[in-house]
Enzyme design. Structure first.
Site, PDB file in Angstrom:
ATOM      1  N   GLY A 208     -10.703  -3.935   2.478  1.00 21.82           N
ATOM      2  CA  GLY A 208      -9.280  -3.266   1.549  1.00 21.82           C
ATOM      3  C   GLY A 208      -8.652  -2.380   2.298  1.00 21.82           C
ATOM      4  O   GLY A 208      -8.856  -2.323   4.055  1.00 21.82           O
ATOM      5  N   CYS A 209      -7.856  -1.680   2.159  1.00 22.97           N
ATOM      6  CA  CYS A 209      -6.897  -0.160   2.694  1.00 22.97           C
ATOM      7  C   CYS A 209      -7.853   0.097   3.533  1.00 22.97           C
ATOM      8  O   CYS A 209      -8.682   1.044   3.289  1.00 22.97           O
ATOM      9  CB  CYS A 209      -6.028   0.239   1.874  1.00 22.97           C
ATOM     10  SG  CYS A 209      -4.821   1.862   2.509  1.00 22.97           S
ATOM     11  N   PHE A 210      -7.219   0.644   4.431  1.00 16.07           N
ATOM     12  CA  PHE A 210      -8.448   1.654   5.862  1.00 16.07           C
ATOM     13  C   PHE A 210      -8.134   3.071   5.727  1.00 16.07           C
ATOM     14  O   PHE A 210      -9.184   3.572   5.902  1.00 16.07           O
ATOM     15  CB  PHE A 210      -8.375   1.113   6.814  1.00 16.07           C
ATOM     16  CG  PHE A 210      -6.706   1.169   7.674  1.00 16.07           C
ATOM     17  CD1 PHE A 210      -5.269   1.860   7.074  1.00 16.07           C
ATOM     18  CD2 PHE A 210      -6.293   0.413   8.588  1.00 16.07           C
ATOM     19  CE1 PHE A 210      -3.769   1.508   7.422  1.00 16.07           C
ATOM     20  CE2 PHE A 210      -4.457   0.322   9.110  1.00 16.07           C
ATOM     21  CZ  PHE A 210      -4.055   1.010   7.763  1.00 16.07           C
ATOM     22  N   TRP A 211      -7.078   3.482   4.325  1.00 18.51           N
ATOM     23  CA  TRP A 211      -7.341   4.400   4.285  1.00 18.51           C
ATOM     24  C   TRP A 211      -8.712   5.213   3.866  1.00 18.51           C
ATOM     25  O   TRP A 211      -9.513   6.256   3.805  1.00 18.51           O
ATOM     26  CB  TRP A 211      -6.123   5.221   3.496  1.00 18.51           C
ATOM     27  CG  TRP A 211      -4.605   4.921   3.437  1.00 18.51           C
ATOM     28  CD1 TRP A 211      -4.649   5.189   5.091  1.00 18.51           C
ATOM     29  CD2 TRP A 211      -3.809   4.924   3.004  1.00 18.51           C
ATOM     30  NE1 TRP A 211      -2.762   4.992   5.119  1.00 18.51           N
ATOM     31  CE2 TRP A 211      -2.540   5.407   3.700  1.00 18.51           C
ATOM     32  CE3 TRP A 211      -3.791   4.956   1.248  1.00 18.51           C
ATOM     33  CZ2 TRP A 211      -1.513   4.823   2.591  1.00 18.51           C
ATOM     34  CZ3 TRP A 211      -2.582   4.943   1.037  1.00 18.51           C
ATOM     35  CH2 TRP A 211      -0.531   4.444   2.218  1.00 18.51           C
TER      36      TRP A 211
ATOM     37  N   MET B 260       0.800  -1.787   0.160  1.00 16.57           N
ATOM     38  CA  MET B 260      -0.574  -0.036  -0.019  1.00 16.57           C
ATOM     39  C   MET B 260       0.979   1.327  -0.363  1.00 16.57           C
ATOM     40  O   MET B 260       0.539   1.831  -0.835  1.00 16.57           O
ATOM     41  CB  MET B 260      -0.606  -0.186   1.003  1.00 16.57           C
ATOM     42  CG  MET B 260      -1.912   1.331   1.385  1.00 16.57           C
ATOM     43  SD  MET B 260      -3.354   1.201   2.666  1.00 16.57           S
ATOM     44  CE  MET B 260      -2.138   0.945   4.292  1.00 16.57           C
TER      45      MET B 260
END
Length: 224
Positions: A46-49, A1
Site C-alpha cells: 500500500g501507500c509507502f507513507w 493518495m
C-alpha cells in the site's frame, strides 16, 4: 493518495483505523546466523507513507526509504506510478542489522501490522496495482523464507482469507521524491496519516513491544 491526504472523502472506506489486527506466529524458518551488520529487505504494502512509518519504529532497522519497485527506472516517478500501468509498486527499502533483527521478524511485522496481506491491489482507500502486496527478495534465501512463511500462514489459517502477497523478482529499487520521505513522522496530523497509518504504529507498540522503539530512525534527505 495525495488527494486523500488533504481531507477525508465522505463515505470512502478508510482501513486500519477500525480493522482488527491479527497477531501472527513467528516464521518457522528464518535466515542463518548473521555475519554482517547490514542487510536489505524490500516490501510493498500500500501507500509507502505508512509502511515506512511503521518500520522506522522497529529496533534493528537502521534506515527505511520510500520508493518504487517492479518497473523501469524511466517511470520511477510519482506522477507516472500513480497511473497504475508502470509495473511499479509503492515500496520501502529497509536496511537492517541482522544481528539485532532477522528477515523473518521483519516479515512478521510486515504481514501483521504494516498492511493487510489478504488484499492484493488495494490497501485502505488506495486502489491499483501500485498499491499491491508484494515481497521483493534480494537474494535466494529471502525468496525461500518469504514463500515458506506465506505457506505457513495459509496452512495455519491465520487470516480469515488467503494471503495474496506476491513474491516477485527484484529488478531494482528507486527512491521516491524527497517530499514522500519520513511523511508519517513529519505530518502526524495529516488526516490520511491519522486515520490509516498512526494506528499501525500503535499496533506495533502493542503487539511487538520487544521490537518497538519510540524514536523513529529517519531518512536523511535533501530538498527536491
Amino acid at each position: 493518495m495525495l488527494a486523500i491526504a488533504v481531507g477525508v472523502i465522505a463515505g470512502q472506506r478508510l482501513a486500519n483505523s477500525s480493522e482488527s489486527v491479527t497477531k501472527i506466529p513467528a516464521p518457522l524458518q528464518d535466515e542463518k546466523v548473521a555475519t554482517s551488520h547490514s542487510e536489505t529487505a524490500v516490501f510493498a504494502g500500500g501507500c509507502f507513507w505508512g509502511t515506512q512509518g511503521v518500520f522506522e519504529h522497529v529496533r534493528g532497522v537502521t534506515q527505511v526509504t520510500s520508493g518504487y519497485t517492479g518497473g523501469a527506472a524511466s517511470t520511477a516517478h510519482y506522477d507516472n506510478v500513480e497511473d497504475g500501468d508502470t509495473g511499479h509498486a509503492e515500496s520501502i527499502r529497509i536496511t537492517y542489522d541482522p544481528t539485532q533483527i532477522t528477515y523473518g521478524r521483519l516479515l512478521q511485522v510486515f504481514f501483521s501490522v504494516a498492511h493487510n496481506p489478504t488484499e492484493l491491489n488495494h490497501q485502505g482507500p488506495d486502489r491499483g496495482t501500485q498499491y499491491r502486496s508484494a515481497v521483493f527478495p534480494v537474494n535466494p534465501e529471502q525468496r525461500t523464507l518469504a514463500r515458506a512463511y506465506i505457506a505457513q500462514l495459509d496452512t495455519a489459517h491465520v487470516f480469515s482469507a488467503p494471503v495474496v502477497t506476491t513474491v516477485e523478482d527484484f529488478k531494482g529499487f528507486y527512491p521516491a521524491e524527497s517530499y514522500h520521505q519520513n511523511f508519517l513522522a513529519l505530518h502526524p496530523d495529516n488526516p490520511y496519516i491519522a486515520i490509516n497509518d498512526l494506528p499501525k504504529v500503535s499496533n506495533l507498540k502493542q503487539i511487538f513491544p520487544d521490537l518497538y522503539r519510540n524514536d523513529p530512525v529517519l531518512l536523511k534527505t535533501t530538498a527536491s
